[in-house]
Enzyme design. Structure first.
Site, PDB file in Angstrom:
ATOM      1  N   GLY A   9       0.826  -1.217   0.000  1.00 31.21           N
ATOM      2  CA  GLY A   9       0.000   0.000   0.000  1.00 31.21           C
ATOM      3  C   GLY A   9       0.854   1.258   0.000  1.00 31.21           C
ATOM      4  O   GLY A   9       2.008   1.250   0.397  1.00 31.21           O
ATOM      5  N   ARG A  13      -1.715   8.990   3.165  1.00 35.24           N
ATOM      6  CA  ARG A  13      -1.937   9.969   4.240  1.00 35.24           C
ATOM      7  C   ARG A  13      -0.688  10.247   5.088  1.00 35.24           C
ATOM      8  O   ARG A  13      -0.700  11.137   5.928  1.00 35.24           O
ATOM      9  CB  ARG A  13      -3.096   9.507   5.137  1.00 35.24           C
ATOM     10  CG  ARG A  13      -4.451   9.785   4.507  1.00 35.24           C
ATOM     11  CD  ARG A  13      -5.570   9.454   5.457  1.00 35.24           C
ATOM     12  NE  ARG A  13      -5.793   8.012   5.582  1.00 35.24           N
ATOM     13  CZ  ARG A  13      -6.292   7.438   6.675  1.00 35.24           C
ATOM     14  NH1 ARG A  13      -6.585   8.160   7.745  1.00 35.24           N
ATOM     15  NH2 ARG A  13      -6.478   6.137   6.697  1.00 35.24           N
ATOM     16  N   ASN A 228      -1.709   4.877   9.527  1.00 32.89           N
ATOM     17  CA  ASN A 228      -2.127   5.467   8.253  1.00 32.89           C
ATOM     18  C   ASN A 228      -1.735   6.924   8.142  1.00 32.89           C
ATOM     19  O   ASN A 228      -1.816   7.515   7.081  1.00 32.89           O
ATOM     20  CB  ASN A 228      -3.645   5.344   8.083  1.00 32.89           C
ATOM     21  CG  ASN A 228      -4.079   3.889   8.029  1.00 32.89           C
ATOM     22  OD1 ASN A 228      -3.665   3.147   7.148  1.00 32.89           O
ATOM     23  ND2 ASN A 228      -4.872   3.467   9.000  1.00 32.89           N
TER      24      ASN A 228
HETATM   25  C1  UD1 Z   1      -8.487  -4.008   5.742  1.00 34.68           C
HETATM   26  C2  UD1 Z   1      -9.587  -5.069   5.813  1.00 34.68           C
HETATM   27  C3  UD1 Z   1     -10.595  -4.666   6.880  1.00 34.68           C
HETATM   28  C4  UD1 Z   1      -9.896  -4.493   8.223  1.00 34.68           C
HETATM   29  C5  UD1 Z   1      -8.771  -3.495   8.074  1.00 34.68           C
HETATM   30  C6  UD1 Z   1      -7.957  -3.473   9.344  1.00 34.68           C
HETATM   31  C7  UD1 Z   1      -9.844  -5.978   3.584  1.00 34.68           C
HETATM   32  C8  UD1 Z   1     -10.650  -5.962   2.347  1.00 34.68           C
HETATM   33  N1  UD1 Z   1     -10.244  -5.158   4.557  1.00 34.68           N
HETATM   34  O1  UD1 Z   1      -9.104  -2.832   5.270  1.00 34.68           O
HETATM   35  O2  UD1 Z   1     -11.610  -5.663   7.025  1.00 34.68           O
HETATM   36  O3  UD1 Z   1     -10.836  -4.037   9.195  1.00 34.68           O
HETATM   37  O4  UD1 Z   1      -7.882  -3.848   7.003  1.00 34.68           O
HETATM   38  O5  UD1 Z   1      -6.992  -2.473   9.288  1.00 34.68           O
HETATM   39  O6  UD1 Z   1      -8.886  -6.703   3.687  1.00 34.68           O
HETATM   40  N2  UD1 Z   1      -2.300  -3.832   0.837  1.00 34.68           N
HETATM   41  C9  UD1 Z   1      -1.517  -4.377  -0.158  1.00 34.68           C
HETATM   42  N3  UD1 Z   1      -1.999  -4.416  -1.420  1.00 34.68           N
HETATM   43  C10 UD1 Z   1      -3.236  -3.972  -1.755  1.00 34.68           C
HETATM   44  C11 UD1 Z   1      -4.020  -3.409  -0.728  1.00 34.68           C
HETATM   45  C12 UD1 Z   1      -3.538  -3.370   0.552  1.00 34.68           C
HETATM   46  O7  UD1 Z   1      -0.389  -4.807   0.100  1.00 34.68           O
HETATM   47  O8  UD1 Z   1      -3.594  -4.048  -2.928  1.00 34.68           O
HETATM   48  C13 UD1 Z   1      -1.786  -3.794   2.203  1.00 34.68           C
HETATM   49  C14 UD1 Z   1      -1.670  -2.381   2.738  1.00 34.68           C
HETATM   50  O9  UD1 Z   1      -0.355  -1.880   2.488  1.00 34.68           O
HETATM   51  C15 UD1 Z   1      -1.911  -2.580   4.225  1.00 34.68           C
HETATM   52  C16 UD1 Z   1      -2.872  -3.751   4.267  1.00 34.68           C
HETATM   53  O10 UD1 Z   1      -2.724  -4.428   3.050  1.00 34.68           O
HETATM   54  O11 UD1 Z   1      -0.746  -2.944   4.900  1.00 34.68           O
HETATM   55  C17 UD1 Z   1      -4.306  -3.331   4.492  1.00 34.68           C
HETATM   56  O12 UD1 Z   1      -4.717  -2.515   3.417  1.00 34.68           O
HETATM   57  P1  UD1 Z   1      -5.714  -1.312   3.643  1.00 34.68           P
HETATM   58  O13 UD1 Z   1      -5.929  -0.648   2.347  1.00 34.68           O
HETATM   59  O14 UD1 Z   1      -5.281  -0.478   4.785  1.00 34.68           O
HETATM   60  O15 UD1 Z   1      -7.053  -2.097   4.026  1.00 34.68           O
HETATM   61  P2  UD1 Z   1      -8.314  -1.516   4.768  1.00 34.68           P
HETATM   62  O16 UD1 Z   1      -9.183  -0.868   3.780  1.00 34.68           O
HETATM   63  O17 UD1 Z   1      -7.892  -0.738   5.931  1.00 34.68           O
HETATM   64 MG    MG Z   2      -6.038   0.223   6.611  1.00 35.42          MG
END
Ligand code: UD1
Ligand code: MG
Length: 457
Positions: A9, A13, A228
């Site tokens: 990610g 922010r 975040n």
């Molecule tokens: C995710 C969960 C949510 C949970 C929350 C807790 C999902 C769909 N949702 O949401 O249920 O309550 O975390 O914090 O999983 N990342 C990648 N590749 C991507 C997307 C994300 O590596 O394509 C990584 C991000 O860097 C991060 C983590 O996965 O470390 C979580 O991603 P984030 O976008 O923060 O998920 P949330 O929408 O917060």
């Molecule tokens: Mg998150």
């Protein structure tokens, strides 16, 4: 076991050029904390860890920062299409005969014990780590059926008003049987509010196959906090620092204020150590029994012997200090400062790459660089070891029981024999004999009959 760490990610922010998982927490990248916990979890589960880090934004910088860690495998996720898509990239590297634990690179405080609890509770089923939150907004909610079994997870943006009222949330951390996980992930759809492949949808997939899903609650909501924004990073920093202050106090340290100490590395302490407010410890620092550190000191990669006192506002970097020494206030020790027992270094004294033997003193306003000074010598106020000729550094060798008068310049290379006395204000170089007085300054002259000028009228 397989451990997949999601770290692709962007962390928009954070408003930073540094990738989010490289932002420092207690002096180390967020990802380093997660890796420590991942390895410790595998050890406690008596299993070998196959660790896969999914990188995307700032991937090169993240790889470079951890290049030396041979047990890691990095996989690229380009573009980032969601948490499910991220785990999908890691699949080719996961062993099917072991479970897969999914962690987040930006959730650094989760405890080893919590993860071991999750893995054990899940046994060979799908297990998700959940937590109850006073303000659950932004998180995925845990949906249970009438019997109380976990049914699915719904993301905030896909949830209806009733579902948003649920305070049990998904931390994002889960463990799954790897063979089933592969199957579920390849079947994911992105038909949701964010158009992403959600890892959380594996819960509904498992239930549709009639499989059990275990929800394992984290005891402490602090553990599941993510980073975040810089404000959240600062909040987590305080939590980590409070944990380390508590550990120091458990080990017997007296902290004048546990909220005003910062440890960015490893601080080891003996008995009855006393640390005043505002001190920062970086790298590997050890304090022997009864060491006292005054307010507002910075100690980096330094060892301090038993009974030594470091007074206020001292900056110690790469120093080795013996027992019962007195340092500061306002002392500066630079790398290679080696001070034996009972050495005194006073205010505005800088010591670099120098060995001072037992009982030697430099109490005021001096620079000691590239020198060896024998025992019980005294370096007078304002003395400078001139070690640099503009091109090369040279060494000074000063014997035991030497008295260097105030405001002297020792121009290296210089060797001063044991027991020598250097008259105040002298500039000396080369060989200076021991047991004698050497003075190198113009004699004072008194002019008889001289008249002080008076203002013309
Ligand atoms: C995710 C969960 C949510 C949970 C929350 C807790 C999902 C769909 N949702 O949401 O249920 O309550 O975390 O914090 O999983 N990342 C990648 N590749 C991507 C997307 C994300 O590596 O394509 C990584 C991000 O860097 C991060 C983590 O996965 O470390 C979580 O991603 P984030 O976008 O923060 O998920 P949330 O929408 O917060
Ligand atoms: Mg998150």
């Amino acid at each position: 076991m397989n451990i997949v760490i999601l770290a692709a990610g962007q962390g928009k922010r954070m408003r930073s050029a540094l990738p989010k998982v490289l932002q420092p927490l207690a002096g180390r990248p967020l990802l380093a904390h997660v890796l420590d916990t991942a390895r410790a979890t595998a050890r406690q589960c008596k299993s070998e860890a196959q660790i896969v880090v999914v990188v995307g934004h700032g991937a090169d910088a993240v790889r470079a920062a951890f290049a030396a860690q041979a047990d890691l495998r990095f996989v690229d996720q380009q573009p980032q299409l969601g948490t499910g898509h991220a785990v999908l990239q890691a699949l080719p590297w996961l062993r099917e005969d072991a479970p897969t634990l999914v962690l987040y690179g930006d959730v650094p405080l989760v405890r080893t014990q919590t993860l071991v609890g999750l893995v054990e509770a899940a046994a060979h089923h799908l297990g998700v780590l959940t937590v109850r939150m006073v303000n659950p907004s932004g998180y995925g909610r845990i949906l249970r059926d009438v019997a109380g079994h976990v049914r699915s997870i719904v993301e905030e943006r896909d949830a209806d008003a009733a579902q948003r009222g649920i305070d049990e949330v998904n931390t994002g951390i889960l463990v799954a049987p790897t063979g089933r996980l592969k199957h579920w992930l390849t079947g994911l759809s992105n038909a949701n509010a964010q158009g992403e492949y959600y890892l959380t949808d594996v819960v509904a997939a498992a239930r549709s196959e009639g499989l059990t899903v275990v929800a394992s609650p984290a005891a402490d909501a602090d553990e599941t906090l993510g980073v975040n924004s810089k404000a959240q990073l600062a909040h987590l920093e305080r939590i980590v620092q409070r944990r380390s202050a508590d550990a120091l106090m458990d080990a017997g340290a007296t902290l004048v204020d546990p909220a005003r100490i910062d440890v960015r590395g490893d601080l080891t302490i003996g008995m009855d150590v006393y640390i005043d407010v505002g001190c920062v410890f970086e790298g590997l620092v050890s304090l022997g029994d009864r060491v006292r550190v005054g307010p507002h000191c910075v100690l980096r990669d330094t060892a301090v012997g038993a009974g030594t006192v470091v007074h206020a506002f001292s900056h110690l970097d790469g120093a080795r200090i013996g027992a019962d020494a007195i340092i500061g206030p306002y002392a500066r020790l630079r790398p290679g400062a080696q001070l034996d027992d009972e050495v005194h270094i006073g205010n505005f004294v800088e010591v670099k790459a120098s060995h001072l033997e037992r009982g030697t003193k430099a109490n005021h306003l001096a620079y000691v660089g590239d020198a060896h000074v024998g025992a019980r010598s005294n370096v007078g106020a304002g003395t400078i070891f001139a070690n640099y000729d503009g091109a090369n550094k040279h060494r000074a060798e000063v014997g035991a029981n030497v008295h260097v008068g105030s405001n002297s310049v020792l121009v290296a290379p210089v060797r001063i024999g044991a027991g020598a006395t250097i008259g105040a204000g002298s500039t000396v170089s080369g060989e200076v004999p021991g047991e004698k007085l050497t003075v190198a300054r113009a004699r004072a002259v008194t002019i008889e009959g001289w008249q002080r000028p008076a203002k013309k009228r």
